[in-house]
Structures are given as structure tokens and as C-alpha cells.
Design an enzyme around this catalytic site. Structure first.
Site, PDB file in Angstrom:
ATOM      1  CG  ASP A  16      -2.149   0.378   1.010  1.00  0.00           C
ATOM      2  OD1 ASP A  16      -2.419   1.246   0.053  1.00  0.00           O
ATOM      3  OD2 ASP A  16      -3.161   0.081   1.796  1.00  0.00           O
ATOM      4  CG  ASP A  43      -9.514   2.049  -1.136  1.00  0.00           C
ATOM      5  OD1 ASP A  43      -8.707   2.260  -1.892  1.00  0.00           O
ATOM      6  OD2 ASP A  43      -9.717   1.818  -0.063  1.00  0.00           O
TER       7      ASP A  43
END
Ligand code: GAL
Length: 390
Positions: A159, A214
Site C-alpha cells: 500500500d 478504493d
């Protein structure tokens, strides 16, 4: 002894370090990446449904459900733990799994998953901390890659939270090289939400790279992400894939037609297929969408092409992907608020000779494609076709 290196020795060192770098990032690296993910990775990930609520018990149950539900037989392979499995580093700097939630440790969990014929994935962050403020991998890239390899991990998602001031192209290349030297084939998933156009450097760095922020379990967010992928198709290919984020199918926020759009679009995009629902309590409708072999075959086509938009008019879009057998997968999408007719013209595909049509969700032969084919497509829905040229 004088430990200052003479200029020729420095030059030799620079040359050999440079060569090692070329090997890691050049053809050897590209071949390695292609072998790891010749088709888009398929599996399951904990984040969309469970967020931080992960545990070894739940991951074991999900592994069992992957087998008993038929997901494994349909091609899903990776069981991926997302954020929150890690809590600290020990005195040697080795990453430590949460002892309460993962009392047996990640290595034992990897053994369990492997015994079921599946593979295990973990998550970390290229910055100082993960998005949920667990320890990140900054300055621990080599150590973490070695730890994952020693545990038997097969997939790592990295990430981009708490990475202020860092360059993703540089940081992710460090991971690529660390993973290449870790002694185990590990799929490398870059998750930096499209920052610094990862499609431009991702193909020589990882197996997949997120292209957007997202996803959410609603039609608006899913469709904005999915339909915005047009133009990125030239960057995808065998071993390296654009990643429009994980699946929300079965999480309850969309209607059946909307989930059919989600799955069809992801298959046409040759996107990684990472289910994000609770496999232990999956209903028949969800299972049918996630495991349709004809749609999965479009995603997993060995030619490795990503589809693109052929035509649009108002809320209507036609997308297509060329397949290894010379045919095409085609999606007739209606993004509008009422049922509308969509017409596929064989000229859109450049087809001049005879061709056959099949509906992939209905498993139904539709006969010959005589110049054009029209279908009524429901609101937010799709008709997904395979066109076979003869
Ligand atoms: C986000 C990422 C999500 C999930 C989450 C975990 O940055 O895009 O997919 O991994 O972090 O905290």
C-alpha cells in the site's frame, strides 16, 4: 590499512552494481513477473468485507469455504490477508503478527492454506505505517521480503499510506528487487491508487498495480472506476495487469444487474479477480456470478489483452476484448436509469465474414451475427456476448 578504494575499483563496483540492477529490472525481471502471473491473479481478500477484523480462525474458515463453495474449482487461488495482521517489530526488526488474532503465526497459516491447494497473501505498506497505522515496510524492504518468503507467503500487496515525500516508482522498485532475491516466487501487487501513473512503470516493477482509489459496494463508485479504465489497455499484458480494485460482488450494496455489470466489466478489463465477500455464507446468486466459467474464461484468456470501449452514446457503452481463439468478448452496458436497446454492429469489431453469437450469462447460443445484433439491456445492466468468427 587504507580502506579508501582506488578509482578503478570504484568504477568496477559501480559497473557491477549497475549490471545487477539491470538484471533485476530488465529482461530477467520481466520474465520472472510474466511467469508469476501469466493471467490476472484470482483469489479472495479480507478488506472489502472485514476491514481490520481479521484473524487466523476467519482466514482458515475462508480457506475451507474457498474449496467447499466451488471457488477454488472455478480458478480462485489466493487467500489474501489485508491490513491489520501485523502489530510491531521485534528486537531484530522482524515484523510480528498480532499474537491474539494470529496465535499460531503466519507460517502455520500458510501451511494450512497450502494443504488445501491454495496460496496465501499478506499486506504491507511502502511507507512508515500502513493505512491502519500498523508498521510499514519503509527501510525494511529486504528483511520483510525474506520474512514473507521464509513463512511461505505467495502474494504481497503493498500500500501507499504514510509515504509522504517518497517516490512510488523508486520505492516499489526496491520491493521488486527485494522480492526477486527472497528465494520464493511471490506475486507483487502495487497499491498506490494511480499515484504517478503506475501503468507507465508498473509493467517493469510488479504484477498488478491499482489504477484508482478504493472501490465501494455501490453502483456509482464501481461504475465510475470500471468505465474509467478505457485507454489503459495498452499497458497490460501477460504477467502485468491494471488493477481497478477488488470485487464487491455479494457484499449486498448492489442489485444483481449491477453485480453482473461489475463482473463482466472486470473480465473484459482482464482485471485481477479478488472476491471480497464472505465465502462462508455466499448465496446461490453470488456464487453464480463469481464462478461463471464462461465469464472467467474471458478474464483469464491466455492472449492477455485488456478490452476497451468500442462505442458509446449517452449512457450506453459497448466494450470488447479480443480473445486468443480469434473471437471477441463483448459487453453491451446500459449505465442509464431505464431499460434501453443497444445494437452491436459487426463493423464495430471489424468483422466482415460470418460469425456466431453466444450469451455468456445465459449460457445460450444466439445464432449468426448478421451484420448487427440488438438487445434490450436493463438499467445498470449488461448483456455479455462472445462473438466467434468462422
Ligand atoms: C487502502 C487500500 C485498500 C486496503 C486499505 C487497508 O489504501 O486501497 O485496498 O488495502 O488501504 O488499510
Amino acid at each position: 590499512m587504507n580502506n579508501v578504494l582506488s578509482p578503478p575499483i570504484v568504477a568496477l563496483l559501480v559497473l557491477s552494481v549497475g549490471l545487477a540492477g539491470d538484471l533485476a529490472s530488465g529482461q530477467v525481471g520481466a520474465d520472472r513477473l510474466a511467469q508469476l502471473a501469466p493471467t490476472p491473479p484470482m483469489g479472495w481478500n479480507s478488506w472489502n468485507k472485514f476491514a481490520c477484523n481479521v484473524s487466523e480462525q476467519m482466514i482458515r474458515e475462508m480457506t475451507d469455504a474457498m474449496v467447499s463453495s466451488g471457488m477454488k474449482a472455478a480458478g480462485y487461488k489466493y487467500v489474501n490477508i489485508d491490513d491489520c495482521w501485523q502489530v510491531s517489530r521485534d528486537a531484530q526488526g522482524t515484523i510480528v503478527a498480532d499474537p491474539t488474532r494470529f496465535p499460531s503465526g503466519i507460517e502455520a497459516l500458510a501451511d494450512y492454506v497450502h494443504r488445501k491447494g491454495l496460496k496465501l497473501g499478506v499486506y504491507t505498506d511502502a511507507g512508515r505505517l500502513t493505512c491502519e497505522k500498523r508498521p510499514g515496510s519503509l527501510d525494511h524492504e529486504v528483511q520483510d521480503a525474506k520474512t514473507y518468503a521464509a513463512w511461505g507467503v505467495d502474494y504481497v500487496k503493498i500500500d501507499w499510506c504514510h509515504a509522504e515525500g517518497l517516490d512510488p516508482e523508486v520505492q516499489y522498485a526496491k520491493f521488486r528487487d527485494a522480492l526477486a532475491q527472497a528465494g520464493r516466487p511471490i506475486i507483487f501487487s502495487i497499491c498506490n491508487w494511480g499515484v504517478k501513473a503506475p501503468w507507465q512503470w508498473g509493467p517493469r516493477t510488479g504484477n498488478l498495480w491499482r489504477t484508482t482509489g478504493d472501490i465501494k459496494d455501490n453502483y456509482d463508485r464501481m461504475s465510475v472506476i470500471g468505465f474509467s479504465q478505457n485507454g489503459l489497455e495498452k499497458f497490460a499484458g501477460l504477467g502485468h495487469w491494471n488493477d481497478p480494485d477488488m470485487l464487491e460482488v455479494g457484499n449486498g450494496g448492489m442489485k444483481r444487474d449491477e453485480y453482473l455489470t461489475h463482473m463482466s466489466l472486470w473480465a473484459l478489463l482482464a482485471a485481477p479477480l479478488l472476491a471480497g465477500n464472505d465465502l462462508r455464507s455466499m448465496d446461490a446468486e453470488t456464487k453464480e456470478i463469481l464462478t461463471n466459467p464462461e465469464v472467467i474464461a474471458v478474464d483469464q484468456d491466455t492472449k492477455g489483452l485488456q478490452g476497451h470501449r468500442l462505442w458509446d452514446e449517452g449512457p450506453l457503452e459497448i466494450w470488447a476484448k479480443q480473445l486468443g481463439d480469434g473471437g471477441y468478448a463483448v459487453g453491451l452496458f446500459n449505465r442509464g436509469e431505464s431499460e434501453l436497446k443497444i445494437t452491436l454492429d459487426s463493423k464495430m469489431l471489424g468483422i466482415t465474414g460470418p460469425a456466431r453469437l453466444r450469451n455468456l450469462w445465459e449460457h445460450q447460443e444466439l445464432g449468426s451475427l448478421n451484420n448487427s445484433y440488438s438487445a434490450m439491456v436493463p438499467k445498470h445492466g449488461v448483456v455479455m456476448l462472445k462473438v466467434t468468427t468462422q
